[in-house]
Design an enzyme around this catalytic site. Structure first.
Site, PDB file in Angstrom:
ATOM      1  N   ASN A   9       0.837  -1.199   0.000  1.00 45.08           N
ATOM      2  CA  ASN A   9       0.000   0.000   0.000  1.00 45.08           C
ATOM      3  C   ASN A   9       0.880   1.262   0.000  1.00 45.08           C
ATOM      4  O   ASN A   9       1.494   1.602   1.007  1.00 45.08           O
ATOM      5  CB  ASN A   9      -0.903  -0.043   1.241  1.00 45.08           C
ATOM      6  CG  ASN A   9      -1.855   1.136   1.324  1.00 45.08           C
ATOM      7  OD1 ASN A   9      -1.559   2.217   0.821  1.00 45.08           O
ATOM      8  ND2 ASN A   9      -2.987   0.932   1.975  1.00 45.08           N
ATOM      9  N   HIS A  11       0.148   4.375  -0.065  1.00 51.43           N
ATOM     10  CA  HIS A  11      -0.271   5.451   0.845  1.00 51.43           C
ATOM     11  C   HIS A  11       0.415   5.288   2.193  1.00 51.43           C
ATOM     12  O   HIS A  11       0.840   6.261   2.813  1.00 51.43           O
ATOM     13  CB  HIS A  11      -1.780   5.441   1.045  1.00 51.43           C
ATOM     14  CG  HIS A  11      -2.554   5.701  -0.209  1.00 51.43           C
ATOM     15  ND1 HIS A  11      -2.724   6.962  -0.721  1.00 51.43           N
ATOM     16  CD2 HIS A  11      -3.188   4.855  -1.053  1.00 51.43           C
ATOM     17  CE1 HIS A  11      -3.441   6.883  -1.824  1.00 51.43           C
ATOM     18  NE2 HIS A  11      -3.736   5.615  -2.050  1.00 51.43           N
ATOM     19  N   ASP A  67      -0.191  -3.164  10.244  1.00 52.75           N
ATOM     20  CA  ASP A  67      -1.502  -3.735   9.967  1.00 52.75           C
ATOM     21  C   ASP A  67      -2.523  -2.854  10.665  1.00 52.75           C
ATOM     22  O   ASP A  67      -2.348  -2.483  11.826  1.00 52.75           O
ATOM     23  CB  ASP A  67      -1.634  -5.182  10.428  1.00 52.75           C
ATOM     24  CG  ASP A  67      -2.834  -5.841   9.764  1.00 52.75           C
ATOM     25  OD1 ASP A  67      -2.751  -6.182   8.576  1.00 52.75           O
ATOM     26  OD2 ASP A  67      -3.890  -5.974  10.424  1.00 52.75           O
ATOM     27  N   SER A  68      -3.563  -2.495   9.959  1.00 54.20           N
ATOM     28  CA  SER A  68      -4.457  -1.474  10.488  1.00 54.20           C
ATOM     29  C   SER A  68      -5.868  -1.681   9.995  1.00 54.20           C
ATOM     30  O   SER A  68      -6.127  -2.512   9.117  1.00 54.20           O
ATOM     31  CB  SER A  68      -3.933  -0.092  10.076  1.00 54.20           C
ATOM     32  OG  SER A  68      -3.552  -0.093   8.712  1.00 54.20           O
ATOM     33  N   PHE A 147      -6.742   7.862   1.995  1.00 58.03           N
ATOM     34  CA  PHE A 147      -7.041   6.617   1.286  1.00 58.03           C
ATOM     35  C   PHE A 147      -8.054   5.824   2.103  1.00 58.03           C
ATOM     36  O   PHE A 147      -8.472   6.242   3.187  1.00 58.03           O
ATOM     37  CB  PHE A 147      -5.754   5.801   1.050  1.00 58.03           C
ATOM     38  CG  PHE A 147      -5.148   5.209   2.296  1.00 58.03           C
ATOM     39  CD1 PHE A 147      -4.347   5.966   3.133  1.00 58.03           C
ATOM     40  CD2 PHE A 147      -5.368   3.875   2.637  1.00 58.03           C
ATOM     41  CE1 PHE A 147      -3.777   5.431   4.276  1.00 58.03           C
ATOM     42  CE2 PHE A 147      -4.802   3.318   3.780  1.00 58.03           C
ATOM     43  CZ  PHE A 147      -4.013   4.093   4.600  1.00 58.03           C
ATOM     44  N   TYR A 149     -10.810   4.286   4.137  1.00 54.41           N
ATOM     45  CA  TYR A 149     -12.034   4.799   4.749  1.00 54.41           C
ATOM     46  C   TYR A 149     -11.911   6.238   5.258  1.00 54.41           C
ATOM     47  O   TYR A 149     -12.794   6.706   5.981  1.00 54.41           O
ATOM     48  CB  TYR A 149     -12.456   3.866   5.906  1.00 54.41           C
ATOM     49  CG  TYR A 149     -12.688   2.443   5.463  1.00 54.41           C
ATOM     50  CD1 TYR A 149     -13.889   2.070   4.855  1.00 54.41           C
ATOM     51  CD2 TYR A 149     -11.705   1.471   5.625  1.00 54.41           C
ATOM     52  CE1 TYR A 149     -14.097   0.772   4.431  1.00 54.41           C
ATOM     53  CE2 TYR A 149     -11.914   0.160   5.202  1.00 54.41           C
ATOM     54  CZ  TYR A 149     -13.112  -0.178   4.609  1.00 54.41           C
ATOM     55  OH  TYR A 149     -13.318  -1.468   4.180  1.00 54.41           O
ATOM     56  N   HIS A 175      -3.942   6.957  13.922  1.00 58.06           N
ATOM     57  CA  HIS A 175      -3.490   5.683  14.487  1.00 58.06           C
ATOM     58  C   HIS A 175      -2.073   5.353  14.019  1.00 58.06           C
ATOM     59  O   HIS A 175      -1.214   4.952  14.791  1.00 58.06           O
ATOM     60  CB  HIS A 175      -4.478   4.595  14.067  1.00 58.06           C
ATOM     61  CG  HIS A 175      -4.766   4.543  12.584  1.00 58.06           C
ATOM     62  ND1 HIS A 175      -4.988   5.675  11.839  1.00 58.06           N
ATOM     63  CD2 HIS A 175      -4.817   3.513  11.708  1.00 58.06           C
ATOM     64  CE1 HIS A 175      -5.183   5.327  10.583  1.00 58.06           C
ATOM     65  NE2 HIS A 175      -5.079   4.029  10.478  1.00 58.06           N
ATOM     66  N   ARG A 176      -1.812   5.541  12.726  1.00 59.41           N
ATOM     67  CA  ARG A 176      -0.509   5.213  12.158  1.00 59.41           C
ATOM     68  C   ARG A 176       0.565   6.168  12.686  1.00 59.41           C
ATOM     69  O   ARG A 176       1.658   5.740  13.056  1.00 59.41           O
ATOM     70  CB  ARG A 176      -0.602   5.293  10.621  1.00 59.41           C
ATOM     71  CG  ARG A 176       0.677   4.910   9.886  1.00 59.41           C
ATOM     72  CD  ARG A 176       0.418   4.615   8.424  1.00 59.41           C
ATOM     73  NE  ARG A 176      -0.518   3.510   8.287  1.00 59.41           N
ATOM     74  CZ  ARG A 176      -1.809   3.666   7.983  1.00 59.41           C
ATOM     75  NH1 ARG A 176      -2.303   4.853   7.721  1.00 59.41           N
ATOM     76  NH2 ARG A 176      -2.615   2.621   7.938  1.00 59.41           N
TER      77      ARG A 176
END
Ligand code: ITT
Length: 193
Positions: A9, A11, A67-68, A147, A149, A175-176
C-alpha cells in the site's frame, strides 16, 4: 538505519516516510522483491503485522510492517482486521457506501482506526507498538484526501473527515502516526550511535 516496509500500500509508505527523521530511511519492500502477497490469517492487527514481518524474515534485513483497520462499535468492531478484504476488488466508494447503508438509522456512530506496527532486526530485536484514533462515522462520504475509509471517518475533536482534513492532521493524530512515532522513538534509543 535503513528499514524495508512490508506493504503493498503506497499510501502507507508515504505516511510512514513523512514520520521518519533523517536517521531513518524507509523503503518499500517491493523495491527489493517486487509485488508482495501475504496470507493475513491473524485475528488481530498485531498478529497480522507479525505475519507480514515473519514472511520476509529470511531476507535478513531490518523490516517494519503496519496492519491497520477501522472498528465500528455499532457493527461489533466490523470491518476490523477485514478492512482491506471486505468487498475485495471493489472501489472504496462502494465499500464506504455499504458501511453507511449498514449504519442507516443508527445513532451510535462511534468508531476508531487502529494500527499495529512491528519492527524486526536480524540481530533478534523485535518491537511492537499500537496506535489508535477515536472518532465517529460520518453520514456521508466527504473529502478526497488520504485513502481507504478516510472520507467517512471524523476524528474526535474535529467536524471534518480525514478525507477533508488530509495529511497535515493525519500526521499528528492518526493511528498510524501514533504507532510509528512510538516505534521510531524506540528505534532511536536502540540504534542511535
Ligand atoms: P498491506 O497489508 O500491504 O500493508 P493493506 O492496505 O492491505 O496493505 P491492511 O491489511 O493493514 O493494509 O488493511 C488496512 C485497511 O484498513 C486499508 O486497506 C484501509 O482500507 C483501512 N485503513 C487502514 N488505515 C487507514 C487509514 O489511515 N485511512 C483509511 N483507511 C485505512
Amino acid at each position: 538505519l535503513k528499514i524495508h516496509l512490508v506493504t503493498g500500500n503506497n499510501h502507507k509508505v508515504e505516511e510512514i516516510r513523512s514520520l521518519a527523521d533523517n536517521e531513518l530511511t524507509v523503503v518499500p519492500i517491493s523495491d527489493l522483491v517486487g509485488e508482495i502477497e501475504v496470507d493475513e490469517k491473524g485475528d488481530t492487527f498485531l498478529q497480522n503485522a507479525l505475519i507480514k514481518v515473519e514472511t520476509f524474515r529470511h531476507l535478513g534485513i531490518p523490516l517494519v510492517a503496519d496492519d491497520s483497520g477501522l472498528e465500528i462499535d455499532a457493527l461489533n468492531g466490523f470491518p476490523g482486521v477485514q478492512s482491506s478484504r471486505f468487498m475485495e476488488g471493489r472501489p472504496y466508494s462502494e465499500k464506504m457506501a455499504e458501511i453507511l447503508q449498514r449504519l442507516d438509522g443508527e445513532k451510535n456512530r462511534k468508531a476508531r482506526f487502529k494500527c499495529a506496527a512491528v519492527f524486526y532486526h536480524p540481530s533478534g530485536v523485535v518491537l511492537a507498538v499500537e496506535g489508535t484514533v477515536e472518532g465517529s462515522i460520518a453520514y456521508e462520504i466527504r473529502g478526497e484526501q488520504g485513502f481507504g475509509y478516510d472520507p467517512i471517518f471524523v476524528p474526535d475533536g474535529y467536524d471534518r473527515t480525514f478525507g477533508e482534513l488530509g495529511q497535515e492532521v493525519k500526521s499528528i493524530i492518526s493511528h498510524r502516526a501514533r504507532a510509528f512515532k512510538k516505534l521510531f522513538s524506540l528505534l532511536r534509543l536502540f540504534f542511535s550511535n
